[in-house]
Design an enzyme around this catalytic site. Structure first.
Site, PDB file in Angstrom:
ATOM      1  CB  CYS A   1      -0.917   0.020   1.226  1.00  0.00           C
ATOM      2  SG  CYS A   1      -2.277   1.205   1.045  1.00  0.00           S
TER       3      CYS A   1
ATOM      4  NE  ARG B   1      -7.012   4.880   4.352  1.00  0.00           N
ATOM      5  CZ  ARG B   1      -6.012   5.772   4.373  1.00  0.00           C
ATOM      6  NH1 ARG B   1      -5.948   6.702   3.429  1.00  0.00           N
ATOM      7  NH2 ARG B   1      -5.097   5.730   5.325  1.00  0.00           N
TER       8      ARG B   1
ATOM      9  CE1 TYR C   1      -1.424  -4.445  14.449  1.00  0.00           C
ATOM     10  CE2 TYR C   1      -3.808  -4.687  14.466  1.00  0.00           C
ATOM     11  CZ  TYR C   1      -2.661  -4.209  13.875  1.00  0.00           C
ATOM     12  OH  TYR C   1      -2.740  -3.506  12.697  1.00  0.00           O
TER      13      TYR C   1
ATOM     14  CE  LYS D   1      -7.820  -1.307   4.080  1.00  0.00           C
ATOM     15  NZ  LYS D   1      -6.417  -1.038   3.721  1.00  0.00           N
TER      16      LYS D   1
ATOM     17  CB  SER E   1      -5.579  -0.926  14.968  1.00  0.00           C
ATOM     18  OG  SER E   1      -6.398  -0.113  14.145  1.00  0.00           O
TER      19      SER E   1
ATOM     20  CB  CYS F   1      -1.995   5.002   3.151  1.00  0.00           C
ATOM     21  SG  CYS F   1      -1.990   3.482   4.124  1.00  0.00           S
TER      22      CYS F   1
ATOM     23  CD  GLU G   1     -13.949  -4.718  -4.251  1.00  0.00           C
ATOM     24  OE1 GLU G   1     -12.927  -5.339  -4.580  1.00  0.00           O
ATOM     25  OE2 GLU G   1     -14.063  -3.491  -4.407  1.00  0.00           O
TER      26      GLU G   1
ATOM     27  CE  LYS H   1      -7.439  -3.353   7.373  1.00  0.00           C
ATOM     28  NZ  LYS H   1      -6.297  -2.783   6.699  1.00  0.00           N
TER      29      LYS H   1
ATOM     30  NE  ARG I   1      -7.114   4.946   8.391  1.00  0.00           N
ATOM     31  CZ  ARG I   1      -8.295   5.158   7.828  1.00  0.00           C
ATOM     32  NH1 ARG I   1      -8.972   6.259   8.101  1.00  0.00           N
ATOM     33  NH2 ARG I   1      -8.795   4.275   6.994  1.00  0.00           N
TER      34      ARG I   1
HETATM   35  C1  PBG Z   1      -3.184   0.286   4.692  1.00  0.00           C
HETATM   36  C2  PBG Z   1      -3.699  -0.459   5.832  1.00  0.00           C
HETATM   37  C3  PBG Z   1      -4.582  -0.053   6.856  1.00  0.00           C
HETATM   38  C4  PBG Z   1      -4.654  -1.113   7.759  1.00  0.00           C
HETATM   39  C5  PBG Z   1      -3.860  -2.125   7.264  1.00  0.00           C
HETATM   40  N1  PBG Z   1      -3.297  -1.718   6.052  1.00  0.00           N
HETATM   41  C6  PBG Z   1      -5.194   1.241   7.177  1.00  0.00           C
HETATM   42  C7  PBG Z   1      -6.165   1.936   6.359  1.00  0.00           C
HETATM   43  O1  PBG Z   1      -6.759   1.428   5.412  1.00  0.00           O
HETATM   44  O2  PBG Z   1      -6.305   3.100   6.702  1.00  0.00           O
HETATM   45  C8  PBG Z   1      -5.444  -1.099   9.029  1.00  0.00           C
HETATM   46  C9  PBG Z   1      -5.113  -2.145   9.985  1.00  0.00           C
HETATM   47  C10 PBG Z   1      -5.618  -1.963  11.360  1.00  0.00           C
HETATM   48  O3  PBG Z   1      -6.464  -1.099  11.663  1.00  0.00           O
HETATM   49  O4  PBG Z   1      -5.149  -2.731  12.194  1.00  0.00           O
HETATM   50  N2  PBG Z   1      -4.054   0.673   3.724  1.00  0.00           N
END
Ligand code: PBG
Length: 327
Positions: free
Chosen positions: A122, A219, A315, A197, A276, A124, A235, A250, A207
């Site tokens: 990714c 997003r 985690y 996602k 997270s 970001c 998807e 996710k 983030r």
């Molecule tokens: C990158 C990405 C994200 C997460 C994993 N890869 C964040 C997002 O889409 O903003 C989030 C993982 C998490 O919240 O543990 N695009």
């Protein structure tokens, strides 16, 4: 006097720990887990992420402490997220040969060749605007972003990553990455697609940890609407057609129905990302003494497998591995 046999006695199969273990339908194994680790530029750093207690950002020189701990608990799959200060419009850090994730991958593969490195592809974490691709006008340009994502995937494979996991939700990312990997000689490297996602508030703590919040907007033009279930099938189907080897859903906890749908519809391994915010909620409640953390972790992870996941990115991987080892 015995009751007549006109009702069912379900409690027979719950009467002891041994019988409960015998009829248990879902099991967690340490092989199910992928453990995400944040790698930060700099030296001698082990920073706890405020919104994710017991999760740290490690500098490269401290990274092996954490990797070895996970390894010794039996964990055999890791995912790295880079935390960098130098960012630009096109996220160059994502595909730099000496990028932080590339360096972490080399380091870990050098010491533990059998440890699988799953590379989150990714942009970001590396763009100054915090979006997952290239911005044109006020939105992320799909096809321009694909080129950079393919470059990222190839550079991660060159660094030694075992599995590429594209997560930026651009249309066609599996097709483009498959082609780029094949052309670069990586026909044997599988793609674990973040197929489904959602645009979720559960990513908030991540983030902070990865310094990847979008600097404007959100997003929602590329990640999915949490209200949609059929769209998840569309998807996932396109990713299967494009050559995905794994399908990820996710977040996990609020999307167990979607995990089940994907499980029922496709025959690829299904991955659940226990994100997270799901982690942070459990930790916050546990710190207040409101829940039993160990029990809750096992219950949550088990529910993801019961829903149909084969693999869980979490985690809690180390914690769960330690609990499983004891039990
Ligand atoms: C990158 C990405 C994200 C997460 C994993 N890869 C964040 C997002 O889409 O903003 C989030 C993982 C998490 O919240 O543990 N695009």
């Amino acid at each position: 006097m015995a009751m007549n046999n006109h009702f069912k006695r379900h409690r027979r199969l719950r009467s002891s720990a041994s019988v409960r273990a015998m009829v248990r339908e879902t099991h967690l194994h340490v092989e199910d887990f992928i453990y995400p680790i944040f790698v930060i530029e700099g030296e001698n750093i082990k920073n706890e992420v405020p919104s994710m207690p017991s999760v740290y950002q490690f500098s490269l020189d401290r990274l092996m402490e954490e990797v070895t701990e996970a390894y010794e608990l039996g964990i055999r799959a890791l995912m790295f997220f880079g935390v960098v200060t130098d960012k630009d419009e096109v996220g160059s850090g994502a595909y730099a040969a000496d990028g932080i994730v590339q360096q972490a991958t080399k380091l870990v593969k050098g010491k533990y060749p059998e440890l699988l490195v799953v590379a989150d592809a990714c942009l970001c974490e590396y763009t100054d605007h915090g979006h997952c691709g290239v911005i044109h006008g006020n939105d992320v340009d799909n096809d321009e972003s694909l080129k950079l994502l393919a470059k990222t995937a190839v550079s991660q494979a060159e660094a030694g990553a075992d599995i590429i996991a594209p997560s930026n939700m651009m249309d066609g990312f599996v097709a483009v990455i498959r082609e780029a990997l094949d052309e670069a000689g990586f026909t044997h490297i599988p793609i674990m697609s973040y197929a489904v996602k959602y645009a979720s508030a559960f990513y908030g703590p991540f983030r902070d940890a990865a310094d990847s919040a979008p600097q404007f907007g959100d997003r929602k033009t590329y990640q999915m609407d949490p209200a949609n279930r059929l769209e998840a099938i569309r998807e996932a189907r396109s990713d299967v057609e494009e050559g995905a080897d794994f399908l990820m859903v996710k977040p996990a906890l609020s999307y167990l129905d979607v995990i089940r749908d994907v499980r029922n519809e496709f025959d690829l391994p299904v991955v659940a990302y226990n994100v997270s915010g799901e982690y942070a909620m459990v930790k916050a409640a546990a710190q207040n003494g409101w829940i039993d953390e160990q029990q809750l972790v096992l219950e949550m992870l088990t529910s993801m497998k019961r829903a149909g996941a084969d693999i869980i990115l979490t985690y809690f991987a180390k914690d769960a591995a330690a609990i499983l080892r004891k039990s």
